[in-house]
Design a protein around this motif. Structure first.
Motif, mmCIF file in Angstrom:
data_model
loop_
_atom_site.group_PDB
_atom_site.id
_atom_site.type_symbol
_atom_site.label_atom_id
_atom_site.label_comp_id
_atom_site.label_asym_id
_atom_site.label_seq_id
_atom_site.Cartn_x
_atom_site.Cartn_y
_atom_site.Cartn_z
ATOM 1 N N VAL A 130 -8.393 -9.834 2.245
ATOM 2 C CA VAL A 130 -8.093 -9.075 3.774
ATOM 3 C C VAL A 130 -8.143 -9.684 4.027
ATOM 4 O O VAL A 130 -8.609 -10.951 4.840
ATOM 5 C CB VAL A 130 -9.296 -8.115 3.809
ATOM 6 C CG1 VAL A 130 -9.597 -6.875 4.928
ATOM 7 C CG2 VAL A 130 -10.015 -7.379 2.329
ATOM 8 N N ASP A 131 -7.156 -9.109 5.246
ATOM 9 C CA ASP A 131 -6.412 -9.950 6.718
ATOM 10 C C ASP A 131 -7.595 -9.989 7.292
ATOM 11 O O ASP A 131 -8.448 -9.993 7.869
ATOM 12 C CB ASP A 131 -5.695 -9.231 7.090
ATOM 13 C CG ASP A 131 -4.261 -9.040 6.925
ATOM 14 O OD1 ASP A 131 -4.282 -10.168 6.283
ATOM 15 O OD2 ASP A 131 -3.649 -7.938 7.287
ATOM 16 N N TYR A 160 -6.525 -0.090 5.713
ATOM 17 C CA TYR A 160 -4.775 -0.352 5.488
ATOM 18 C C TYR A 160 -3.938 1.085 5.743
ATOM 19 O O TYR A 160 -4.502 2.236 4.861
ATOM 20 C CB TYR A 160 -4.908 -0.904 4.235
ATOM 21 C CG TYR A 160 -4.669 -2.931 4.396
ATOM 22 C CD1 TYR A 160 -6.472 -3.300 4.682
ATOM 23 C CD2 TYR A 160 -4.064 -3.303 4.192
ATOM 24 C CE1 TYR A 160 -6.667 -4.659 4.637
ATOM 25 C CE2 TYR A 160 -3.949 -5.010 4.038
ATOM 26 C CZ TYR A 160 -5.371 -5.009 4.735
ATOM 27 O OH TYR A 160 -5.625 -6.820 4.332
ATOM 28 N N LYS A 161 -2.624 1.012 6.206
ATOM 29 C CA LYS A 161 -1.697 2.299 6.099
ATOM 30 C C LYS A 161 -0.648 1.873 4.964
ATOM 31 O O LYS A 161 -0.413 0.862 5.089
ATOM 32 C CB LYS A 161 -1.704 2.251 7.493
ATOM 33 C CG LYS A 161 -2.169 2.138 8.557
ATOM 34 C CD LYS A 161 -2.823 3.791 8.368
ATOM 35 C CE LYS A 161 -3.921 3.988 9.675
ATOM 36 N NZ LYS A 161 -5.153 4.072 8.909
ATOM 37 N N GLN A 176 -12.361 -2.430 6.199
ATOM 38 C CA GLN A 176 -11.016 -3.347 6.847
ATOM 39 C C GLN A 176 -10.143 -2.746 6.168
ATOM 40 O O GLN A 176 -9.155 -2.410 5.937
ATOM 41 C CB GLN A 176 -10.983 -4.926 6.873
ATOM 42 C CG GLN A 176 -9.738 -5.081 7.932
ATOM 43 C CD GLN A 176 -10.030 -6.630 8.770
ATOM 44 O OE1 GLN A 176 -10.808 -6.942 8.152
ATOM 45 N NE2 GLN A 176 -9.170 -7.387 8.030
ATOM 46 N N LEU A 177 -9.942 -3.123 4.771
ATOM 47 C CA LEU A 177 -9.236 -2.238 3.393
ATOM 48 C C LEU A 177 -8.874 -0.753 3.167
ATOM 49 O O LEU A 177 -7.530 -0.660 3.103
ATOM 50 C CB LEU A 177 -9.908 -2.570 1.898
ATOM 51 C CG LEU A 177 -9.523 -2.714 1.228
ATOM 52 C CD1 LEU A 177 -8.091 -3.994 1.136
ATOM 53 C CD2 LEU A 177 -9.707 -2.773 -0.188
ATOM 54 N N MET A 208 1.816 -1.115 4.422
ATOM 55 C CA MET A 208 0.894 -2.683 4.382
ATOM 56 C C MET A 208 0.961 -3.316 3.260
ATOM 57 O O MET A 208 1.056 -3.015 2.295
ATOM 58 C CB MET A 208 -0.246 -2.447 5.621
ATOM 59 C CG MET A 208 -0.438 -2.012 6.357
ATOM 60 S SD MET A 208 -1.253 -1.763 7.135
ATOM 61 C CE MET A 208 -2.487 -3.466 7.676
ATOM 62 N N ILE A 222 -0.471 -6.417 0.372
ATOM 63 C CA ILE A 222 -1.928 -7.398 0.507
ATOM 64 C C ILE A 222 -1.830 -8.917 -0.475
ATOM 65 O O ILE A 222 -1.190 -8.251 -1.487
ATOM 66 C CB ILE A 222 -3.754 -6.167 0.032
ATOM 67 C CG1 ILE A 222 -3.255 -5.322 0.735
ATOM 68 C CG2 ILE A 222 -3.890 -6.925 -0.721
ATOM 69 C CD1 ILE A 222 -4.437 -4.120 0.484
ATOM 70 N N VAL A 230 0.520 -0.967 0.266
ATOM 71 C CA VAL A 230 0.053 -0.297 -0.019
ATOM 72 C C VAL A 230 0.903 0.448 0.315
ATOM 73 O O VAL A 230 1.538 1.449 1.257
ATOM 74 C CB VAL A 230 -1.088 -0.080 1.115
ATOM 75 C CG1 VAL A 230 -1.618 1.110 1.219
ATOM 76 C CG2 VAL A 230 -2.152 -1.216 1.086
#
Ligand code: FES
Length: 250
Positions: A43-44, A81-82, A77-78, A85, A87, A9
């Motif tokens: 997504v985690d 993300y910062k 959640q997506l 990070m 994916i 990201v």
């Protein structure tokens, strides 16, 4: 070709109500993705991957941009993300838009979160010297995004259902005003695609049915769609998401 990739990201920005622009870095995807393809993101903490179309590609900087709307836990959640990070994804996936042959001018018709893949397509076609006209439909003013980006490509009509911005009504309300074009490309909700293909039945065109996808890998059957008079069904995730407008029955 679809393969497992790791994207990093770079940035996440809000661009409209509940709508996010995320820029990701991955050399393979940036070098190989074509307009109309999507990434199949994991997504985690979720077991199912999410298909999200590619809105822009910067091949020089190995960057890919996706746009998405928060519609549930996964996309929420997506959006959290910062930068830095990573994916997990499969992609680039799907068949992409066809633009072979002699094209002088095209019409892009997008609705809501169906608009992103049309931007990547429009940019690519403009680079080829093809005249681009766009009609973008949104629910209301606070949902409008990428208007300036499309205006850089060519004449752009913005329509909102409630008339709070641009023209009032549906994308089909302004299509009569558009000068002739060689072919059209459309992506958005099924009712919009039905209305667009009906109004443009005398033109050749392509539609992307990405909004109808579930699992994205051929396992859930959520995406089967009847084909034309020859019968049979196609899977949007495996055979599409792009189809010729007269190839499938909406
Ligand atoms: Fe599940 Fe196509 S989206 S089979």
């Amino acid at each position: 070709m679809k393969r497992k990739v790791e994207l990093v990201v770079k940035s996440v920005d809000v661009i409209a109500l509940d709508t996010f622009e995320m820029t990701l870095v991955n050399k393979y995807v940036a070098k190989t993705a074509i307009p109309g393809q999507f990434l199949h993101l994991l997504v985690d903490g979720h077991t199912l991957r999410r298909p999200i179309s590619i809105a822009n590609v910067d091949r020089n900087n190995n960057e890919i941009t996706i746009l998405f709307k928060i519609v549930g836990d996964g996309t929420k959640q997506l959006a959290a993300y910062k930068p830095g990070m990573s994916i997990d994804a499969l992609g680039p996936s799907g068949n992409g838009f066809s633009y072979e042959g002699k094209l002088n001018s095209v019409l892009l018709v997008g609705g809501g979160i169906g608009i992103p893949p049309l931007y990547n397509l429009g940019k690519t076609l403009k680079k080829k010297g093809i005249k681009v006209t766009a009609v973008l439909g949104f629910q209301s003013k606070e949902h409008v995004f990428y208007e300036a980006n499309f205006r850089e490509l060519g004449k752009t009509y913005v329509v909102t259902n409630d008339g709070t911005y641009g023209y009032r009504g549906f994308v089909t309300s302004v299509m009569d005003q558009i000068e002739d074009f060689d072919t059209y490309y459309s992506c958005g909700p099924i009712p919009m695609l039905k209305a667009v293909t009906k109004q443009l039945q005398d033109h050749s065109g392509y539609i992307s049915l990405e909004e109808r996808m579930g699992c994205g890998v051929g396992a859930c059957f959520a995406c089967v769609i009847p084909t034309d008079s020859h019968g049979g069904y196609k899977k949007i995730c495996k055979d599409g998401p792009v189809f010729a407008a007269d190839e499938v029955v909406l």
